[in-house]
Scaffold this motif. Structure first.
Motif, PDB file in Angstrom:
ATOM      1  N   GLN A  99      10.448 -10.023  -2.130  1.00 17.64           N
ATOM      2  CA  GLN A  99       9.412 -10.837  -2.755  1.00 17.64           C
ATOM      3  C   GLN A  99       8.678  -9.986  -3.788  1.00 17.64           C
ATOM      4  O   GLN A  99       8.062  -8.979  -3.450  1.00 17.64           O
ATOM      5  CB  GLN A  99       8.434 -11.347  -1.700  1.00 17.64           C
ATOM      6  N   LEU A 100       8.760 -10.405  -5.040  1.00 18.02           N
ATOM      7  CA  LEU A 100       8.073  -9.707  -6.122  1.00 18.02           C
ATOM      8  C   LEU A 100       6.705 -10.352  -6.326  1.00 18.02           C
ATOM      9  O   LEU A 100       6.602 -11.577  -6.448  1.00 18.02           O
ATOM     10  CB  LEU A 100       8.897  -9.761  -7.397  1.00 18.02           C
ATOM     11  N   ALA A 101       5.670  -9.507  -6.379  1.00 19.46           N
ATOM     12  CA  ALA A 101       4.326 -10.054  -6.280  1.00 19.46           C
ATOM     13  C   ALA A 101       3.336  -9.299  -7.149  1.00 19.46           C
ATOM     14  O   ALA A 101       3.523  -8.126  -7.482  1.00 19.46           O
ATOM     15  CB  ALA A 101       3.865 -10.004  -4.821  1.00 19.46           C
ATOM     16  N   HIS A 102       2.268  -9.993  -7.481  1.00 19.75           N
ATOM     17  CA  HIS A 102       1.087  -9.387  -8.074  1.00 19.75           C
ATOM     18  C   HIS A 102      -0.109 -10.055  -7.425  1.00 19.75           C
ATOM     19  O   HIS A 102      -0.250 -11.278  -7.451  1.00 19.75           O
ATOM     20  CB  HIS A 102       1.060  -9.591  -9.586  1.00 19.75           C
ATOM     21  N   ALA A 103      -0.981  -9.258  -6.829  1.00 15.29           N
ATOM     22  CA  ALA A 103      -2.086  -9.808  -6.049  1.00 15.29           C
ATOM     23  C   ALA A 103      -3.245 -10.312  -6.895  1.00 15.29           C
ATOM     24  O   ALA A 103      -4.122 -11.022  -6.384  1.00 15.29           O
ATOM     25  CB  ALA A 103      -2.588  -8.769  -5.057  1.00 15.29           C
ATOM     26  N   GLY A 104      -3.300  -9.938  -8.177  1.00 14.03           N
ATOM     27  CA  GLY A 104      -4.408 -10.398  -9.008  1.00 14.03           C
ATOM     28  C   GLY A 104      -5.748  -9.963  -8.445  1.00 14.03           C
ATOM     29  O   GLY A 104      -5.953  -8.810  -8.082  1.00 14.03           O
ATOM     30  N   ARG A 105      -6.677 -10.896  -8.335  1.00 15.66           N
ATOM     31  CA  ARG A 105      -8.030 -10.554  -7.890  1.00 15.66           C
ATOM     32  C   ARG A 105      -8.115 -10.275  -6.391  1.00 15.66           C
ATOM     33  O   ARG A 105      -9.165  -9.861  -5.894  1.00 15.66           O
ATOM     34  CB  ARG A 105      -9.004 -11.673  -8.280  1.00 15.66           C
ATOM     35  N   LYS A 106      -7.006 -10.480  -5.660  1.00 14.14           N
ATOM     36  CA  LYS A 106      -6.965 -10.139  -4.236  1.00 14.14           C
ATOM     37  C   LYS A 106      -6.334  -8.765  -4.023  1.00 14.14           C
ATOM     38  O   LYS A 106      -5.937  -8.421  -2.902  1.00 14.14           O
ATOM     39  CB  LYS A 106      -6.209 -11.211  -3.452  1.00 14.14           C
ATOM     40  N   ALA A 107      -6.268  -7.960  -5.080  1.00 13.54           N
ATOM     41  CA  ALA A 107      -5.730  -6.601  -4.989  1.00 13.54           C
ATOM     42  C   ALA A 107      -6.826  -5.614  -4.614  1.00 13.54           C
ATOM     43  O   ALA A 107      -8.014  -5.944  -4.598  1.00 13.54           O
ATOM     44  CB  ALA A 107      -5.095  -6.203  -6.317  1.00 13.54           C
ATOM     45  N   SER A 108      -6.375  -4.374  -4.319  1.00 10.71           N
ATOM     46  CA  SER A 108      -7.287  -3.271  -4.009  1.00 10.71           C
ATOM     47  C   SER A 108      -8.200  -3.600  -2.837  1.00 10.71           C
ATOM     48  O   SER A 108      -9.410  -3.372  -2.882  1.00 10.71           O
ATOM     49  CB  SER A 108      -8.116  -2.884  -5.244  1.00 10.71           C
ATOM     50  N   THR A 109      -7.597  -4.139  -1.783  1.00 11.50           N
ATOM     51  CA  THR A 109      -8.341  -4.470  -0.572  1.00 11.50           C
ATOM     52  C   THR A 109      -8.002  -3.466   0.534  1.00 11.50           C
ATOM     53  O   THR A 109      -7.012  -2.747   0.442  1.00 11.50           O
ATOM     54  CB  THR A 109      -8.019  -5.899  -0.105  1.00 11.50           C
ATOM     55  N   PRO A 110      -8.799  -3.418   1.595  1.00  8.46           N
ATOM     56  CA  PRO A 110      -8.555  -2.449   2.660  1.00  8.46           C
ATOM     57  C   PRO A 110      -7.322  -2.787   3.491  1.00  8.46           C
ATOM     58  O   PRO A 110      -6.830  -3.926   3.489  1.00  8.46           O
ATOM     59  CB  PRO A 110      -9.823  -2.544   3.531  1.00  8.46           C
ATOM     60  N   ILE A 111      -6.841  -1.788   4.234  1.00 13.17           N
ATOM     61  CA  ILE A 111      -5.810  -2.030   5.230  1.00 13.17           C
ATOM     62  C   ILE A 111      -6.412  -2.955   6.283  1.00 13.17           C
ATOM     63  O   ILE A 111      -7.492  -2.668   6.815  1.00 13.17           O
ATOM     64  CB  ILE A 111      -5.358  -0.710   5.888  1.00 13.17           C
ATOM     65  N   PRO A 112      -5.756  -4.070   6.614  1.00 12.22           N
ATOM     66  CA  PRO A 112      -6.411  -5.087   7.446  1.00 12.22           C
ATOM     67  C   PRO A 112      -6.967  -4.575   8.763  1.00 12.22           C
ATOM     68  O   PRO A 112      -8.081  -4.944   9.160  1.00 12.22           O
ATOM     69  CB  PRO A 112      -5.294  -6.110   7.673  1.00 12.22           C
ATOM     70  N   TRP A 113      -6.210  -3.722   9.459  1.00 14.22           N
ATOM     71  CA  TRP A 113      -6.681  -3.316  10.783  1.00 14.22           C
ATOM     72  C   TRP A 113      -7.815  -2.296  10.741  1.00 14.22           C
ATOM     73  O   TRP A 113      -8.401  -1.982  11.761  1.00 14.22           O
ATOM     74  CB  TRP A 113      -5.519  -2.788  11.633  1.00 14.22           C
ATOM     75  N   ARG A 114      -8.149  -1.790   9.547  1.00 14.51           N
ATOM     76  CA  ARG A 114      -9.281  -0.865   9.446  1.00 14.51           C
ATOM     77  C   ARG A 114     -10.610  -1.610   9.308  1.00 14.51           C
ATOM     78  O   ARG A 114     -11.674  -1.055   9.578  1.00 14.51           O
ATOM     79  CB  ARG A 114      -9.094   0.079   8.252  1.00 14.51           C
ATOM     80  N   GLY A 115     -10.551  -2.851   8.825  1.00 20.56           N
ATOM     81  CA  GLY A 115     -11.763  -3.640   8.696  1.00 20.56           C
ATOM     82  C   GLY A 115     -12.633  -3.276   7.507  1.00 20.56           C
ATOM     83  O   GLY A 115     -13.712  -3.814   7.329  1.00 20.56           O
ATOM     84  N   GLY A 116     -12.180  -2.365   6.679  1.00 21.73           N
ATOM     85  CA  GLY A 116     -12.937  -1.937   5.506  1.00 21.73           C
ATOM     86  C   GLY A 116     -12.413  -0.595   5.029  1.00 21.73           C
ATOM     87  O   GLY A 116     -11.458  -0.044   5.589  1.00 21.73           O
ATOM     88  N   PHE A 117     -13.009  -0.069   3.987  1.00 25.05           N
ATOM     89  CA  PHE A 117     -12.599   1.240   3.467  1.00 25.05           C
ATOM     90  C   PHE A 117     -13.291   2.327   4.297  1.00 25.05           C
ATOM     91  O   PHE A 117     -14.297   2.912   3.891  1.00 25.05           O
ATOM     92  CB  PHE A 117     -12.956   1.357   1.986  1.00 25.05           C
ATOM     93  N   THR A 118     -12.726   2.583   5.462  1.00 23.34           N
ATOM     94  CA  THR A 118     -13.330   3.507   6.415  1.00 23.34           C
ATOM     95  C   THR A 118     -12.642   4.871   6.438  1.00 23.34           C
ATOM     96  O   THR A 118     -12.959   5.701   7.294  1.00 23.34           O
ATOM     97  CB  THR A 118     -13.271   2.906   7.827  1.00 23.34           C
ATOM     98  N   GLU A 119     -11.724   5.127   5.505  1.00 21.74           N
ATOM     99  CA  GLU A 119     -10.960   6.370   5.516  1.00 21.74           C
ATOM    100  C   GLU A 119     -11.872   7.582   5.284  1.00 21.74           C
ATOM    101  O   GLU A 119     -12.748   7.555   4.410  1.00 21.74           O
ATOM    102  CB  GLU A 119      -9.887   6.349   4.422  1.00 21.74           C
ATOM    103  N   THR A 120     -11.635   8.607   6.056  1.00 21.37           N
ATOM    104  CA  THR A 120     -12.285   9.881   5.781  1.00 21.37           C
ATOM    105  C   THR A 120     -11.616  10.523   4.572  1.00 21.37           C
ATOM    106  O   THR A 120     -10.548  10.089   4.123  1.00 21.37           O
ATOM    107  CB  THR A 120     -12.162  10.822   6.984  1.00 21.37           C
ATOM    108  N   GLU A 121     -12.232  11.578   4.044  1.00 25.43           N
ATOM    109  CA  GLU A 121     -11.611  12.251   2.905  1.00 25.43           C
ATOM    110  C   GLU A 121     -10.246  12.818   3.275  1.00 25.43           C
ATOM    111  O   GLU A 121      -9.308  12.780   2.472  1.00 25.43           O
ATOM    112  CB  GLU A 121     -12.539  13.365   2.396  1.00 25.43           C
ATOM    113  N   ALA A 122     -10.108  13.322   4.489  1.00 26.21           N
ATOM    114  CA  ALA A 122      -8.813  13.839   4.936  1.00 26.21           C
ATOM    115  C   ALA A 122      -7.789  12.716   5.031  1.00 26.21           C
ATOM    116  O   ALA A 122      -6.621  12.888   4.641  1.00 26.21           O
ATOM    117  CB  ALA A 122      -8.961  14.541   6.283  1.00 26.21           C
ATOM    118  N   GLU A 123      -8.197  11.574   5.554  1.00 23.24           N
ATOM    119  CA  GLU A 123      -7.279  10.432   5.644  1.00 23.24           C
ATOM    120  C   GLU A 123      -6.887   9.938   4.256  1.00 23.24           C
ATOM    121  O   GLU A 123      -5.724   9.554   4.032  1.00 23.24           O
ATOM    122  CB  GLU A 123      -7.928   9.302   6.432  1.00 23.24           C
TER     123      GLU A 123
END
Length: 376
Positions: A99-123
């Motif tokens: 499936q070839l895709a472009h997310a448009g305005r739904k791009a650059s979102t967090p990994i779903p199971w993280r619930g947000g941009f919770t990554e540490t700098e190391a992650e």
């Protein structure tokens, strides 16, 4: 004979049955590259007897990914890992789609199971974290306070780049050996954003009327079909309804499906929804009416999706002509061997769909009196 396990022909591609694995984002790639997770994840469905396995939404540009962990096909180096997967799927008798895709305005979102941009700098360093400003038909956010980013509106040069990016990705998919590509125009992503009045507020030739809102997806389709081999089928995934009274309706998608067919699309993968505020009850087989409506209204093969794991129900959908194919995602995750199990459930007495390496299943069934070895 089972309808679900009859062969199907799309152009020069013969599918061993009509059981399909729908695209499922795994959020497990780095810089868009497929890896061992994807090989095992997809390979088990081929071993499990499905006829067609469609690789997850794959970004045609880096900024077209839903998240920074999505797969991509925007550069040549991404071809080889996908080719490895295709080769394995073929070795097990399954056809391979992407499936070839472009997310448009739904791009650059967090990994779903993280619930947000919770990554540490190391992650962030370990995972290849990235964030960016999305693009869209107009500069309106998908939804407030839900980890979406306000997008830039595409100008005409940006739109041409979108078309060119789909073409380049399709060429790479051919080099990887895929049997079919699916153009993703559903679920509120970029092509769907252009199609829907819920997201498309443009006043130029790409906005306003239904004809104008269809323009981009039709341009992408024409351009991809021109470079995709003539003996290989082309699919399109649509949100047949936005599930909102002020959005696209079934009749809009029937018109679009006719236009897609005229431009060389061979089957429509029929889903729905994707915009904020859409409402439909997700019960078993809840989207089958969409597949039936498009099949009848546009005279084109359709793929039904949406909670279709019931074997008798899947058989009935194909047998009754409500759809030509039945696609599973969550059901396939739950049972990667769903296809071989379903075939037995529908009366098969042989074990031909099982891999050679799994033929001891027959020995177990014989010893325990299971399946075709049940006492009469």
């Amino acid at each position: 004979m089972s309808a679900l396990f009859s062969t199907a022909q799309l152009r020069g591609l013969t599918l061993r049955n009509r059981a399909v694995v729908a695209p499922m984002c795994q959020y497990s790639a780095e810089d868009g590259f497929a890896n061992d997770w994807h090989l095992v994840h997809l390979g088990r469905f081929a071993m499990g007897g499905f006829g067609l396995i469609i690789v997850e939404a794959t970004g045609v540009t880096a900024e077209g990914r839903i998240s920074y962990r999505d797969m991509g096909l925007w550069k040549d180096e991404q071809i080889a890992p996908l080719a490895r997967i295709v080769d394995f799927l073929h070795s097990q008798g399954a056809a391979a789609g992407i499936q070839l895709a472009h997310a448009g305005r739904k791009a650059s979102t967090p990994i779903p199971w993280r619930g947000g941009f919770t990554e540490t700098e190391a992650e962030k360093r370990a995972l290849g974290f990235a964030s960016w400003t999305p693009v869209a038909p107009t500069a309106e956010i998908h939804a407030e306070n839900r980890n979406f980013t306000p997008p830039h509106a595409l100008d005409l040069a940006g739109i041409r780049n979108i078309v060119d990016s789909f073409v380049a990705a399709a060429r790479r998919a051919e080099q990887a050996g895929f049997d079919t590509v699916e153009i993703h125009a559903a679920h509120g992503y970029l092509l769907n954003q252009f199609l829907s009045p819920l997201a498309n507020k443009r006043t130029d030739e790409y906005g306003g009327s239904r004809e104008n809102r269809m323009r981009l997806v039709l341009k992408v389709t024409e351009a991809v079909r021109a470079v995709w081999p003539s003996d290989k089928p082309l699919l399109a995934r649509l949100s047949v309804s936005d599930n909102r009274p002020d959005g696209c309706q079934v009749e809009d998608s029937v018109v679009l499906a006719r236009e897609l067919k005229a431009r060389g699309v061979d089957a429509i993968d029929c889903s729905s929804g994707g915009f904020d505020g859409g409402s439909i009850a997700p019960v078993a087989a809840y989207q089958v009416p969409f597949a039936h409506a498009v099949r009848e209204g546009a005279d084109i093969p359709t793929i039904a999706v949406g909670l279709l794991g019931d074997v008798a129900g899947a058989e009935a959908i194909v047998a009754a002509g409500q759809a030509d194919f039945v696609a599973l995602a969550r059901g396939a995750l739950d049972d990667p061997n769903w296809a071989v199990h379903a075939r037995h459930g529908l009366g098969a007495t042989d074990y031909d769909l099982w891999p050679e390496q799994a033929q001891r299943v027959r020995e177990r069934d014989r010893a325990l009196g299971l399946r075709s070895f049940q006492p009469t």
